[in-house]
Design a protein around this motif. Sequence first.
Motif, mmCIF file in Angstrom:
data_model
loop_
_atom_site.group_PDB
_atom_site.id
_atom_site.type_symbol
_atom_site.label_atom_id
_atom_site.label_comp_id
_atom_site.label_asym_id
_atom_site.label_seq_id
_atom_site.Cartn_x
_atom_site.Cartn_y
_atom_site.Cartn_z
ATOM 1 N N PHE A 341 0.837 -1.206 0.000
ATOM 2 C CA PHE A 341 0.000 0.000 0.000
ATOM 3 C C PHE A 341 0.874 1.259 0.000
ATOM 4 O O PHE A 341 0.554 2.267 -0.642
ATOM 5 C CB PHE A 341 -0.905 0.041 1.237
ATOM 6 N N GLU A 342 1.958 1.174 0.746
ATOM 7 C CA GLU A 342 2.868 2.319 0.855
ATOM 8 C C GLU A 342 3.460 2.665 -0.510
ATOM 9 O O GLU A 342 3.500 3.833 -0.909
ATOM 10 C CB GLU A 342 3.971 1.968 1.850
ATOM 11 N N SER A 343 3.919 1.646 -1.239
ATOM 12 C CA SER A 343 4.498 1.906 -2.563
ATOM 13 C C SER A 343 3.433 2.418 -3.527
ATOM 14 O O SER A 343 3.706 3.301 -4.350
ATOM 15 C CB SER A 343 5.165 0.641 -3.113
ATOM 16 N N GLN A 344 2.206 1.890 -3.419
ATOM 17 C CA GLN A 344 1.098 2.410 -4.234
ATOM 18 C C GLN A 344 0.876 3.892 -3.958
ATOM 19 O O GLN A 344 0.728 4.699 -4.881
ATOM 20 C CB GLN A 344 -0.193 1.654 -3.902
ATOM 21 N N ALA A 345 0.822 4.237 -2.685
ATOM 22 C CA ALA A 345 0.530 5.616 -2.288
ATOM 23 C C ALA A 345 1.599 6.579 -2.795
ATOM 24 O O ALA A 345 1.297 7.686 -3.267
ATOM 25 C CB ALA A 345 0.405 5.699 -0.768
ATOM 26 N N ILE A 346 2.856 6.176 -2.698
ATOM 27 C CA ILE A 346 3.952 7.035 -3.168
ATOM 28 C C ILE A 346 3.832 7.259 -4.670
ATOM 29 O O ILE A 346 3.985 8.391 -5.170
ATOM 30 C CB ILE A 346 5.313 6.398 -2.815
ATOM 31 N N TRP A 347 3.546 6.188 -5.406
ATOM 32 C CA TRP A 347 3.436 6.293 -6.867
ATOM 33 C C TRP A 347 2.281 7.225 -7.257
ATOM 34 O O TRP A 347 2.429 8.108 -8.096
ATOM 35 C CB TRP A 347 3.248 4.900 -7.459
ATOM 36 N N ILE A 348 1.138 7.026 -6.622
ATOM 37 C CA ILE A 348 -0.024 7.880 -6.910
ATOM 38 C C ILE A 348 0.312 9.343 -6.635
ATOM 39 O O ILE A 348 0.045 10.229 -7.453
ATOM 40 C CB ILE A 348 -1.235 7.435 -6.072
ATOM 41 N N ALA A 349 0.905 9.600 -5.465
ATOM 42 C CA ALA A 349 1.216 10.981 -5.073
ATOM 43 C C ALA A 349 2.200 11.630 -6.040
ATOM 44 O O ALA A 349 2.047 12.803 -6.419
ATOM 45 C CB ALA A 349 1.767 11.001 -3.650
ATOM 46 N N GLN A 350 3.214 10.880 -6.462
ATOM 47 C CA GLN A 350 4.232 11.447 -7.346
ATOM 48 C C GLN A 350 3.713 11.622 -8.770
ATOM 49 O O GLN A 350 4.126 12.542 -9.472
ATOM 50 C CB GLN A 350 5.487 10.571 -7.320
ATOM 51 N N LEU A 351 2.814 10.756 -9.192
ATOM 52 C CA LEU A 351 2.197 10.943 -10.513
ATOM 53 C C LEU A 351 1.329 12.198 -10.526
ATOM 54 O O LEU A 351 1.333 12.967 -11.496
ATOM 55 C CB LEU A 351 1.351 9.718 -10.880
ATOM 56 N N LEU A 352 0.592 12.412 -9.445
ATOM 57 C CA LEU A 352 -0.285 13.585 -9.376
ATOM 58 C C LEU A 352 0.505 14.889 -9.298
ATOM 59 O O LEU A 352 0.053 15.926 -9.786
ATOM 60 C CB LEU A 352 -1.241 13.464 -8.181
#
Length: 458
Positions: A341-352
């Motif tokens: 979940f942590e890696s998902q969250a980082i990816w989403i945040a950095q894409l946005l």
Amino acid sequence: MVSVRTQSKRVCVIGAGPSGLVAARELSKEGHSAVVLEQNHDVGGQWLYDPNVEVEDPLGRNTFLKVHSSIYNSLRLTSPREIMGFTDFPFLVKKGRDMRRFPGHKELFLYLKDFCEWFGLREMIRFNTRVEYVGLLDSEAIGKDLRWVVRSKEKKTEKVVEEVFDAVVVATGHYSQPRLPSIKGMDAWKRKQMHSHIYRVTEPFHNEVVVVVGNSLSGQDISIELVEVAKEVYLSSKSLNISEGLSKILSKHDTLHLRPQIESLHEDGRVLFVDGTWVIADTIIYCTGYSYTFPFLDTKGIVAVDDDRVGPLYEHTFPPSLAPSLSFMGIPRKIIGFPFFESQAIWIAQLLSGKRTLPSWDEMMQSIKDFYHSRDLAGVPKHYTHDIAEFEYCDRYGDHVEFPHLEEWRKQLCVSALVNADVNLEKYRDSWDNDHDLLQEALQSPHFTQLGTEAFTL
């Protein structure tokens, strides 16, 4: 791919369970303004135990469920606590709390509360707020800068609020909406039928004949505790090739019986199994799993759930036509969840923020097709699309944002628990002699020493 452009977005996160909380944290760290909408009165999602199940349909057939959590009172973790924590916030033993390696569900809830307080997330969360609608502000804008209309209702006042967000992160979990079998006579059977979603305690089943459908972890757990109070318990399983651990338990209890799948149900209370045997039962409990459902989400058909395949989703997270402004967290199953979940969250945040970019629409769609094809070739049924069961996938996923790979001790402790459960189903949570060296390696690792705490004691 990395970009230098950064921008701040207003993001709606739906759900304050483990994935929603870490999403809020990473969005905030990346400079976004995150609002978390949570239908319950506290954080935790699935881990917020709710004993008040009388308001729910026993089979969970409502589009909008009134009860979110499927946790039963006696539930303990099936994985050791050492592997469960987020990478920068270990799941420590705390004096005065449940100090077991495989603690009860309340301990994980308290861990999530600690996480929320440590990172100051509570101020981002609106509690007792149910999301009723999420849709595109302008459906003509697909492929450009998308914005989302989110309509929510405050439970107590029933006040409806409609807002516009730049992005939406769906973090509603996948252990709430009952997945039910189709059995001949099911609708006509007059006695008690329920899904394990609303099972909580053993007392209502005292001296009853109970049929438990589904030889999953919950089916086994519930059968084992019901045998102490019920007259007879029949565990109905797709396969009669069972683990050594379950075989030991069956041989120990005269009132616990293994049966094949149900052929049909009859109005006189008979439950007929496919081998021709039958029993008159008082209650049937369906431990048959859960389905993905997003009743609030309107994507004009772009994202759909087909036999529990949520798609199309690139890397189980992004619908190519709506990415990255719409994303889903926590879809994969059979993984070590919190680090993922942590890696998902980082990816989403950095894409946005524009720090990273996704592949082209064509490349994402081809990746999804290739994945589906590989599952088909492997003979994996569609409803198991998101069952990963692969450490390597989690590591490859993390590579999108240079997230550290799972520690070897974390992987080995996970496998050790699965092996122990297979052999010693009844006692594996309290008998783990073979883990001693791995446990010491874990406790001496940077994961547990990073906070400079001495709180972890056995």
